[in-house]
Design a protein around this motif. Structure first.
Motif, PDB file in Angstrom:
ATOM      1  N   TYR A 159       0.841  -1.199   0.000  1.00  0.00           N
ATOM      2  CA  TYR A 159       0.000   0.000   0.000  1.00  0.00           C
ATOM      3  C   TYR A 159       0.876   1.250   0.000  1.00  0.00           C
ATOM      4  O   TYR A 159       2.017   1.223   0.477  1.00  0.00           O
ATOM      5  CB  TYR A 159      -0.914   0.016   1.231  1.00  0.00           C
ATOM      6  N   ASN A 160       0.307   2.353  -0.510  1.00  0.00           N
ATOM      7  CA  ASN A 160       1.057   3.611  -0.466  1.00  0.00           C
ATOM      8  C   ASN A 160       0.483   4.548   0.596  1.00  0.00           C
ATOM      9  O   ASN A 160      -0.451   4.194   1.320  1.00  0.00           O
ATOM     10  CB  ASN A 160       1.080   4.278  -1.845  1.00  0.00           C
ATOM     11  N   ILE A 161       0.998   5.745   0.664  1.00  0.00           N
ATOM     12  CA  ILE A 161       0.616   6.690   1.720  1.00  0.00           C
ATOM     13  C   ILE A 161      -0.838   7.121   1.597  1.00  0.00           C
ATOM     14  O   ILE A 161      -1.448   7.567   2.567  1.00  0.00           O
ATOM     15  CB  ILE A 161       1.564   7.920   1.697  1.00  0.00           C
ATOM     16  N   ASN A 162      -1.405   6.995   0.404  1.00  0.00           N
ATOM     17  CA  ASN A 162      -2.805   7.356   0.204  1.00  0.00           C
ATOM     18  C   ASN A 162      -3.746   6.199   0.486  1.00  0.00           C
ATOM     19  O   ASN A 162      -4.940   6.282   0.222  1.00  0.00           O
ATOM     20  CB  ASN A 162      -3.034   7.843  -1.223  1.00  0.00           C
ATOM     21  N   GLY A 163      -3.216   5.106   1.005  1.00  0.00           N
ATOM     22  CA  GLY A 163      -4.059   3.959   1.303  1.00  0.00           C
ATOM     23  C   GLY A 163      -4.471   3.168   0.087  1.00  0.00           C
ATOM     24  O   GLY A 163      -5.400   2.357   0.163  1.00  0.00           O
ATOM     25  N   ASN A 164      -3.810   3.396  -1.063  1.00  0.00           N
ATOM     26  CA  ASN A 164      -4.124   2.644  -2.274  1.00  0.00           C
ATOM     27  C   ASN A 164      -3.415   1.297  -2.257  1.00  0.00           C
ATOM     28  O   ASN A 164      -2.225   1.219  -1.914  1.00  0.00           O
ATOM     29  CB  ASN A 164      -3.677   3.419  -3.529  1.00  0.00           C
ATOM     30  N   LYS A 165      -4.106   0.255  -2.659  1.00  0.00           N
ATOM     31  CA  LYS A 165      -3.469  -1.049  -2.782  1.00  0.00           C
ATOM     32  C   LYS A 165      -2.712  -1.091  -4.097  1.00  0.00           C
ATOM     33  O   LYS A 165      -3.265  -0.778  -5.153  1.00  0.00           O
ATOM     34  CB  LYS A 165      -4.501  -2.181  -2.724  1.00  0.00           C
ATOM     35  N   LEU A 166      -1.446  -1.470  -4.045  1.00  0.00           N
ATOM     36  CA  LEU A 166      -0.603  -1.477  -5.228  1.00  0.00           C
ATOM     37  C   LEU A 166      -0.898  -2.698  -6.094  1.00  0.00           C
ATOM     38  O   LEU A 166      -1.421  -3.709  -5.620  1.00  0.00           O
ATOM     39  CB  LEU A 166       0.872  -1.462  -4.812  1.00  0.00           C
ATOM     40  N   LYS A 167      -0.521  -2.601  -7.345  1.00  0.00           N
ATOM     41  CA  LYS A 167      -0.824  -3.683  -8.284  1.00  0.00           C
ATOM     42  C   LYS A 167       0.105  -4.868  -8.117  1.00  0.00           C
ATOM     43  O   LYS A 167      -0.161  -5.944  -8.661  1.00  0.00           O
ATOM     44  CB  LYS A 167      -0.754  -3.150  -9.718  1.00  0.00           C
TER      45      LYS A 167
ATOM     46  N   ASN B 289       9.142   3.623  -0.291  1.00  0.00           N
ATOM     47  CA  ASN B 289       7.789   3.830   0.213  1.00  0.00           C
ATOM     48  C   ASN B 289       7.827   4.209   1.689  1.00  0.00           C
ATOM     49  O   ASN B 289       7.112   5.109   2.146  1.00  0.00           O
ATOM     50  CB  ASN B 289       6.967   2.559   0.004  1.00  0.00           C
ATOM     51  N   GLN B 290       8.665   3.513   2.429  1.00  0.00           N
ATOM     52  CA  GLN B 290       8.803   3.809   3.860  1.00  0.00           C
ATOM     53  C   GLN B 290       9.323   5.225   4.079  1.00  0.00           C
ATOM     54  O   GLN B 290       8.873   5.939   4.984  1.00  0.00           O
ATOM     55  CB  GLN B 290       9.760   2.802   4.497  1.00  0.00           C
ATOM     56  N   LYS B 291      10.264   5.641   3.261  1.00  0.00           N
ATOM     57  CA  LYS B 291      10.831   6.982   3.385  1.00  0.00           C
ATOM     58  C   LYS B 291       9.770   8.066   3.194  1.00  0.00           C
ATOM     59  O   LYS B 291       9.718   9.046   3.950  1.00  0.00           O
ATOM     60  CB  LYS B 291      11.948   7.165   2.356  1.00  0.00           C
ATOM     61  N   ILE B 292       8.906   7.863   2.203  1.00  0.00           N
ATOM     62  CA  ILE B 292       7.843   8.841   1.943  1.00  0.00           C
ATOM     63  C   ILE B 292       6.917   8.959   3.148  1.00  0.00           C
ATOM     64  O   ILE B 292       6.552  10.057   3.579  1.00  0.00           O
ATOM     65  CB  ILE B 292       7.052   8.426   0.686  1.00  0.00           C
ATOM     66  N   ILE B 293       6.542   7.817   3.722  1.00  0.00           N
ATOM     67  CA  ILE B 293       5.620   7.820   4.864  1.00  0.00           C
ATOM     68  C   ILE B 293       6.263   8.483   6.072  1.00  0.00           C
ATOM     69  O   ILE B 293       5.650   9.323   6.745  1.00  0.00           O
ATOM     70  CB  ILE B 293       5.179   6.374   5.197  1.00  0.00           C
ATOM     71  N   LEU B 294       7.525   8.130   6.342  1.00  0.00           N
ATOM     72  CA  LEU B 294       8.213   8.715   7.502  1.00  0.00           C
ATOM     73  C   LEU B 294       8.414  10.211   7.330  1.00  0.00           C
ATOM     74  O   LEU B 294       8.213  10.985   8.265  1.00  0.00           O
ATOM     75  CB  LEU B 294       9.571   8.024   7.699  1.00  0.00           C
TER      76      LEU B 294
END
Length: 636
Positions: free
Chosen positions: A252-260, A271-276
């Motif tokens: 999942y990404n920061i917008n709560g979207n499930k990835l393909k 992905n973790q870096k963006i969230i942190l």
């Protein structure tokens, strides 16, 4: 036999230094352990963003912000100079035209400290690869220095009507073929309405963890125009926790979207870096608004004692001085837990100024404990004040800083448990009432009630009424204040503390009473062993004295209850050494004895001597005698 020899002044100094250094190191470790134990004695009774505790993922994978200079506490995201920012923005702009698969979005390119929209920072890739230097890296400012001229983090939208259609930066791990779905809608779709979009989402393939994340995300989006502190604080806490959940950041990404598709390890780090990064941006904004819980959260991160399930050690370098600054700022806003932790910092002089002597530090600690107890009704502060009043506080010259007042101490203990209305009832009645309560309330409600009662204070009250185990001088003061031995009341407090609040020390004490027939209890080996086992296996770490008591039972056995087992006796004694971190002299001596005589283990004289030495350093007389004899430990 002592051997006298002559030493040169240089050799004498070297030998003295070699002896002092281990002692000083051990003393420092002891102070650190005391500080860590007390500051975590009362974890805050805060509601987590989701119903179940979330544990981090693989411990072997590092987080995106390694601390390169341990001597200089740094911001997790390098702050670049203005010239560097301009050059990096121009480079990023050129790269974005040539790389279809790695678009950038300036809404997510701001550095850690909030800046105006005109001075956006480098891209996430630039931040990931940036090497801090003295000229470009700044530290997170103290609570009193943070500027208020900041803007909140941007809203989360999937398209951008101003720029060419791009995928948000957190989707740069998608394949180029995945971008086609955005190409036709780019000229027709303005800024998307997230609430309408969420209604179209198919949550059938979402995990429960992801659903909880999206609920918090949606509430945050709806609050975006207002930036309500309480809502944004939950969002910040959620981001910090979910950044360390492998299952989430892989799918999942920061917008709560499930990835393909499931991300690779390298993509998960991005992905973790963006969230942190965004979590810290939200936290920064909340701090500029002087939101008390945000100040407290930042303090816990700097002290490396977070109340959240996060692996923060590699994200923010420990800085006790900044932690204390934030604790004090939060305490000034009557944040209950901040008052307690500020008091602990001053009591154990963690992060305090070198000019602040021990006496002044204790006075400040008492100030914060009183503030927490009186203004915030904090039971931890009440317990601390009770202990300080029970023993009194004096300086090195014997002058009283805090008068020893046993009646005041007992009153503080009573205030710390006053929400427990069942003390004094018969155990059967109490347990029946507990069962009825459990049927009416869920576990969270019970946990909240437990947070309103101090088991430590209840245990100390039991000791007061037991009376016999106290120092003679303290017994005299209690007698003069009108207190006397009351075994029945002491046992009631111990039992309530052990059963309702699962306090390991009280559980160990009841086991001891059954073993030796104390407090009017009959000898009962089976009950003694059961209580010891309960205390020894308590979470998160069992009680080392209970472990030693179990070791004793296994060594001797109990007829009709427990067969003697030397191997188990050795194992429990060794566990006691580990749980006490070498500070329980009795356990160290026992393990040394086991190793020397091969009881439950193979004979190991080197290990025996090591444990005897630890016990001797802690003042164990028999261990000192073992080391003083003529036995050759190296050869047996």
């Amino acid at each position: 036999m002592l051997i006298k020899c002559e030493l040169s002044p240089v050799n004498s100094k070297k030998r003295l230094k070699s002896r002092l250094l281990p002692a000083l190191t051990a003393m420092e470790r002891s102070k650190q352990t005391l500080y860590d134990t007390h500051i975590n004695m009362y974890p805050p009774a805060r509601k987590e963003p989701h119903s179940q505790r979330i544990a981090g993922g693989s411990p072997s994978r590092t987080v995106p912000y390694p601390v390169e200079d341990a001597q200089q506490p740094m911001s997790p995201v390098p702050l670049q100079s203005a010239q560097t920012l301009r050059s990096m923005r121009s480079t990023a702009s050129l790269n974005s035209r040539s790389k279809t698969g790695t678009p950038t979005n300036p809404r997510y390119d701001q550095p850690f400290s909030f800046q105006s929209l005109a001075s956006r920072g480098p891209s996430a890739d630039s931040l990931m690869n940036a090497k801090p230097s003295n000229s470009s890296v700044d530290t997170f400012q103290s609570a009193s220095e943070v500027s208020e001229s900041t803007v909140p983090p941007p809203p989360y939208v999937e398209t951008d009507a101003v720029e060419t259609p791009r995928v948000l930066q957190e989707k740069l791990y998608r394949q180029p073929s995945d971008f086609s779905e955005f190409s036709e809608a780019s000229d027709q779709v303005p800024r998307s309405n997230e609430s309408a979009k969420s209604q179209e989402r198919d949550f059938s393939h979402y995990s429960e963890v992801a659903k909880r994340f999206f609920d918090v995300y949606q509430a945050t989006i709806n609050d975006s125009p207002n930036f309500t502190a309480e809502i944004q604080m939950i969002w910040c806490e959620t981001l910090l926790q979910y950044a360390f959940i492998d299952e989430f950041i892989a799918n999942y990404n920061i917008n709560g979207n499930k990835l393909k598709r499931t991300l690779t390890a390298a993509e998960m780090l991005k992905n973790q870096k963006i969230i942190l990064e965004h979590a810290l941006k939200v936290l920064t904004k909340l701090i500029t608004l002087q939101h008390g819980p945000a100040l407290y959260l930042m303090a816990t991160l700097y002290s490396q004692q977070p109340y959240l399930e996060v692996k923060i050690q590699a994200v923010i370098a420990r800085n006790d001085a900044k932690a204390l600054d934030y604790y004090c700022k939060a305490a000034a806003l009557d944040v209950s837990d901040a008052c307690y932790r500020a008091g602990v910092c001053y009591e154990y002089q963690r992060g305090t100024s070198p000019e602040l002597n021990r006496i002044r530090s204790l006075q400040k600690a008492i100030h914060y404990y009183e503030k927490g107890a009186l203004n915030c009704d904090n039971i931890a502060c009440m317990y601390k004040l009770g202990m300080l009043c029970l023993q009194g506080v004096k300086d090195s010259e014997g002058n009283q800083i805090l008068k020893q007042e046993v009646k005041v101490a007992v009153n503080w203990f009573l205030r710390a448990i006053r929400r427990d209305e069942k003390v004094g009832e018969r155990p059967e009645t109490s347990e029946k009432a507990e069962n009825e309560t459990a049927k009416q309330h869920n576990g969270a409600a019970d946990a909240t009630k437990n947070d309103l009662v101090s088991p430590q204070a209840m245990y100390e009250l039991a000791k007061v009424y037991e009376f016999d185990g106290l120092a003679p001088m303290l017994q005299d003061l209690l007698t003069a204040a009108g207190f006397s031995r009351n075994p029945t009341k002491a046992l009631q407090y111990y039992h309530r503390c052990a059963t309702r609040y699962q306090y390991p020390l009280a559980q160990w004490r009841i086991g001891q009473c059954y073993e030796f027939g104390q407090l009017n209890l009959a000898l009962a080996a089976n009950k003694s062993i059961a209580w010891y086992a309960k205390a020894a296996t308590a979470k998160p770490r069992g009680n080392p004295m209970a472990m030693m008591s179990l070791s004793g039972w296994y060594l001797t056995g109990a007829k009709g209850v427990l067969k003697a087992n030397n191997h188990e006796a050795f194992n429990w004694a060794r566990k006691a050494c580990h749980a006490s971190e070498g500070k329980l002299a009795r356990a160290e001596y026992a393990v040394g004895f086991f190793y020397e005589n091969g009881v439950g283990c193979a004979v190991d004289l080197a290990a025996a001597r090591e444990h005897y030495q630890k016990a001797a350093n802690a003042g164990h007389i028999k261990a000192q005698e073992r080391l003083r004899n003529n036995y050759d430990w190296s050869v047996g």
